[in-house]
Motif scaffolding. Sequence first.
Motif, PDB file in Angstrom:
ATOM      1  N   MET A   1       0.844  -1.182   0.000  1.00 20.63           N
ATOM      2  CA  MET A   1       0.000   0.000   0.000  1.00 20.63           C
ATOM      3  C   MET A   1       0.891   1.248   0.000  1.00 20.63           C
ATOM      4  SD  MET A   1      -2.808   1.019   2.826  1.00 20.63           S
ATOM      5  CE  MET A   1      -3.342   2.676   2.964  1.00 20.63           C
ATOM      6  N   PRO A   2       0.649   2.177  -0.938  1.00 18.71           N
ATOM      7  CA  PRO A   2       1.450   3.403  -0.965  1.00 18.71           C
ATOM      8  C   PRO A   2       1.218   4.229   0.287  1.00 18.71           C
ATOM      9  CG  PRO A   2       0.172   3.150  -3.001  1.00 18.71           C
ATOM     10  CD  PRO A   2      -0.301   2.112  -2.042  1.00 18.71           C
ATOM     11  N   THR A   3       2.232   4.961   0.698  1.00 16.04           N
ATOM     12  CA  THR A   3       2.108   5.837   1.849  1.00 16.04           C
ATOM     13  C   THR A   3       2.131   7.276   1.385  1.00 16.04           C
ATOM     14  OG1 THR A   3       4.475   6.011   2.212  1.00 16.04           O
ATOM     15  CG2 THR A   3       3.354   4.169   3.275  1.00 16.04           C
ATOM     16  N   ALA A   4       1.873   8.185   2.322  1.00 20.90           N
ATOM     17  CA  ALA A   4       1.875   9.608   2.002  1.00 20.90           C
ATOM     18  C   ALA A   4       3.218  10.027   1.428  1.00 20.90           C
ATOM     19  CB  ALA A   4       1.551  10.431   3.246  1.00 20.90           C
ATOM     20  N   ALA A   5       4.284   9.360   1.833  1.00 25.29           N
ATOM     21  CA  ALA A   5       5.613   9.720   1.360  1.00 25.29           C
ATOM     22  C   ALA A   5       5.799   9.379  -0.118  1.00 25.29           C
ATOM     23  CB  ALA A   5       6.671   9.012   2.199  1.00 25.29           C
ATOM     24  N   THR A   6       4.993   8.450  -0.654  1.00 27.01           N
ATOM     25  CA  THR A   6       5.177   8.026  -2.032  1.00 27.01           C
ATOM     26  C   THR A   6       4.075   8.493  -2.967  1.00 27.01           C
ATOM     27  OG1 THR A   6       4.067   5.920  -1.609  1.00 27.01           O
ATOM     28  CG2 THR A   6       6.470   5.972  -1.341  1.00 27.01           C
ATOM     29  N   VAL A   7       2.982   9.032  -2.438  1.00 25.30           N
ATOM     30  CA  VAL A   7       1.852   9.435  -3.265  1.00 25.30           C
ATOM     31  C   VAL A   7       1.576  10.918  -3.053  1.00 25.30           C
ATOM     32  CG1 VAL A   7      -0.620   9.128  -3.676  1.00 25.30           C
ATOM     33  CG2 VAL A   7       0.787   7.149  -3.152  1.00 25.30           C
ATOM     34  N   ALA A   8       1.426  11.632  -4.155  1.00 21.89           N
ATOM     35  CA  ALA A   8       1.044  13.041  -4.068  1.00 21.89           C
ATOM     36  C   ALA A   8       0.007  13.320  -5.139  1.00 21.89           C
ATOM     37  CB  ALA A   8       2.262  13.940  -4.265  1.00 21.89           C
ATOM     38  N   GLY A   9      -0.753  14.359  -4.928  1.00 21.02           N
ATOM     39  CA  GLY A   9      -1.741  14.761  -5.920  1.00 21.02           C
ATOM     40  C   GLY A   9      -3.086  14.116  -5.707  1.00 21.02           C
ATOM     41  N   LEU A  10      -3.787  13.905  -6.801  1.00 18.10           N
ATOM     42  CA  LEU A  10      -5.156  13.404  -6.737  1.00 18.10           C
ATOM     43  C   LEU A  10      -5.250  12.024  -6.090  1.00 18.10           C
ATOM     44  CD1 LEU A  10      -6.355  14.652 -10.229  1.00 18.10           C
ATOM     45  CD2 LEU A  10      -7.035  15.546  -7.990  1.00 18.10           C
ATOM     46  N   SER A  11      -4.180  11.246  -6.129  1.00 18.20           N
ATOM     47  CA  SER A  11      -4.185   9.905  -5.520  1.00 18.20           C
ATOM     48  C   SER A  11      -3.955   9.936  -4.012  1.00 18.20           C
ATOM     49  CB  SER A  11      -3.097   9.036  -6.159  1.00 18.20           C
ATOM     50  OG  SER A  11      -3.341   8.890  -7.534  1.00 18.20           O
ATOM     51  N   TYR A  12      -3.511  11.053  -3.488  1.00 15.44           N
ATOM     52  CA  TYR A  12      -3.219  11.148  -2.061  1.00 15.44           C
ATOM     53  C   TYR A  12      -4.515  11.134  -1.262  1.00 15.44           C
ATOM     54  CZ  TYR A  12      -1.700  13.129   2.389  1.00 15.44           C
ATOM     55  OH  TYR A  12      -1.483  13.362   3.726  1.00 15.44           O
ATOM     56  N   ASP A  13      -4.590  10.230  -0.285  1.00 15.17           N
ATOM     57  CA  ASP A  13      -5.798  10.059   0.522  1.00 15.17           C
ATOM     58  C   ASP A  13      -5.460  10.207   2.006  1.00 15.17           C
ATOM     59  OD1 ASP A  13      -8.144   9.337   1.785  1.00 15.17           O
ATOM     60  OD2 ASP A  13      -8.403   7.466   0.666  1.00 15.17           O
ATOM     61  N   PRO A  14      -5.553  11.430   2.532  1.00 15.27           N
ATOM     62  CA  PRO A  14      -5.190  11.632   3.934  1.00 15.27           C
ATOM     63  C   PRO A  14      -6.090  10.874   4.907  1.00 15.27           C
ATOM     64  CG  PRO A  14      -6.196  13.611   3.029  1.00 15.27           C
ATOM     65  CD  PRO A  14      -5.981  12.670   1.894  1.00 15.27           C
ATOM     66  N   LEU A  15      -7.344  10.644   4.552  1.00 12.80           N
ATOM     67  CA  LEU A  15      -8.228   9.881   5.441  1.00 12.80           C
ATOM     68  C   LEU A  15      -7.740   8.440   5.568  1.00 12.80           C
ATOM     69  CD1 LEU A  15     -11.664  11.343   4.315  1.00 12.80           C
ATOM     70  CD2 LEU A  15     -10.530  11.697   6.519  1.00 12.80           C
ATOM     71  N   ALA A  16      -7.250   7.866   4.480  1.00 12.85           N
ATOM     72  CA  ALA A  16      -6.689   6.518   4.534  1.00 12.85           C
ATOM     73  C   ALA A  16      -5.414   6.505   5.372  1.00 12.85           C
ATOM     74  CB  ALA A  16      -6.405   5.992   3.127  1.00 12.85           C
ATOM     75  N   GLU A  17      -4.605   7.556   5.280  1.00 10.22           N
ATOM     76  CA  GLU A  17      -3.385   7.657   6.089  1.00 10.22           C
ATOM     77  C   GLU A  17      -3.734   7.715   7.571  1.00 10.22           C
ATOM     78  OE1 GLU A  17      -0.145   7.487   5.176  1.00 10.22           O
ATOM     79  OE2 GLU A  17      -0.775   7.141   3.121  1.00 10.22           O
ATOM     80  N   LEU A  18      -4.759   8.498   7.912  1.00 10.85           N
ATOM     81  CA  LEU A  18      -5.194   8.575   9.307  1.00 10.85           C
ATOM     82  C   LEU A  18      -5.656   7.205   9.801  1.00 10.85           C
ATOM     83  CD1 LEU A  18      -7.040  12.000   9.195  1.00 10.85           C
ATOM     84  CD2 LEU A  18      -5.001  11.476  10.561  1.00 10.85           C
ATOM     85  N   GLU A  19      -6.403   6.508   8.953  1.00  5.07           N
ATOM     86  CA  GLU A  19      -6.881   5.169   9.320  1.00  5.07           C
ATOM     87  C   GLU A  19      -5.696   4.222   9.538  1.00  5.07           C
ATOM     88  OE1 GLU A  19      -9.639   1.595   7.486  1.00  5.07           O
ATOM     89  OE2 GLU A  19      -9.938   3.630   6.761  1.00  5.07           O
ATOM     90  N   THR A  20      -4.705   4.290   8.660  1.00  6.46           N
ATOM     91  CA  THR A  20      -3.515   3.455   8.793  1.00  6.46           C
ATOM     92  C   THR A  20      -2.799   3.716  10.119  1.00  6.46           C
ATOM     93  OG1 THR A  20      -3.205   3.337   6.395  1.00  6.46           O
ATOM     94  CG2 THR A  20      -1.263   2.905   7.753  1.00  6.46           C
ATOM     95  N   LEU A  21      -2.795   4.978  10.536  1.00  9.24           N
ATOM     96  CA  LEU A  21      -2.156   5.349  11.806  1.00  9.24           C
ATOM     97  C   LEU A  21      -3.026   5.025  13.026  1.00  9.24           C
ATOM     98  CD1 LEU A  21      -0.665   8.820  10.821  1.00  9.24           C
ATOM     99  CD2 LEU A  21       0.588   6.683  11.202  1.00  9.24           C
ATOM    100  N   GLY A  22      -4.262   4.585  12.774  1.00 12.26           N
ATOM    101  CA  GLY A  22      -5.168   4.262  13.876  1.00 12.26           C
ATOM    102  C   GLY A  22      -5.774   5.494  14.527  1.00 12.26           C
ATOM    103  N   ILE A  23      -5.823   6.601  13.784  1.00 11.88           N
ATOM    104  CA  ILE A  23      -6.392   7.850  14.298  1.00 11.88           C
ATOM    105  C   ILE A  23      -7.845   7.954  13.834  1.00 11.88           C
ATOM    106  CG2 ILE A  23      -6.214  10.369  14.325  1.00 11.88           C
ATOM    107  CD1 ILE A  23      -3.756   9.052  15.543  1.00 11.88           C
TER     108      ILE A  23
END
Length: 144
Positions: A1-23
Amino acid sequence: MPTAATVAGLSYDPLAELETLGIPVVRQWLRDTWGVWSPAHRAVVIAAGLSPVEERCVAAHELEHILAGDTGCGGRDGQRAERLADLKASRKLIALSDFCRVRQWATSEAEMAEELGVTTWILRTRGADLEGGAQWLGTSKIAG
């Protein structure tokens, strides 16, 4: 799964990143802001009723507070933290290649923001960043 460090632009999903972090993300009425990171509760609160674009930008901003270890937004340090959260979020939400592509044909800031899937505030922050002046922007309603 790509992380915020590897994805930018329209594909970037901060809500998925928060979920991954358990927030958890809580949506509720907020009086004077669009979002808040609550370290004490380890949760992000996003104002109810925002558009999907607004919510995505707020989530990206709050995620940057988490990644920076921010614990509050008061005083001078708080203003700096807000600016940095906007700046870092704008870099992840708007890839340079997308910014340049859309800038060639968009006839307005609103059209450009819509195409890039961001708020005009985030678009302005990214534009100022590319021109070397993002540190001078004020703070947004996203702040929190």
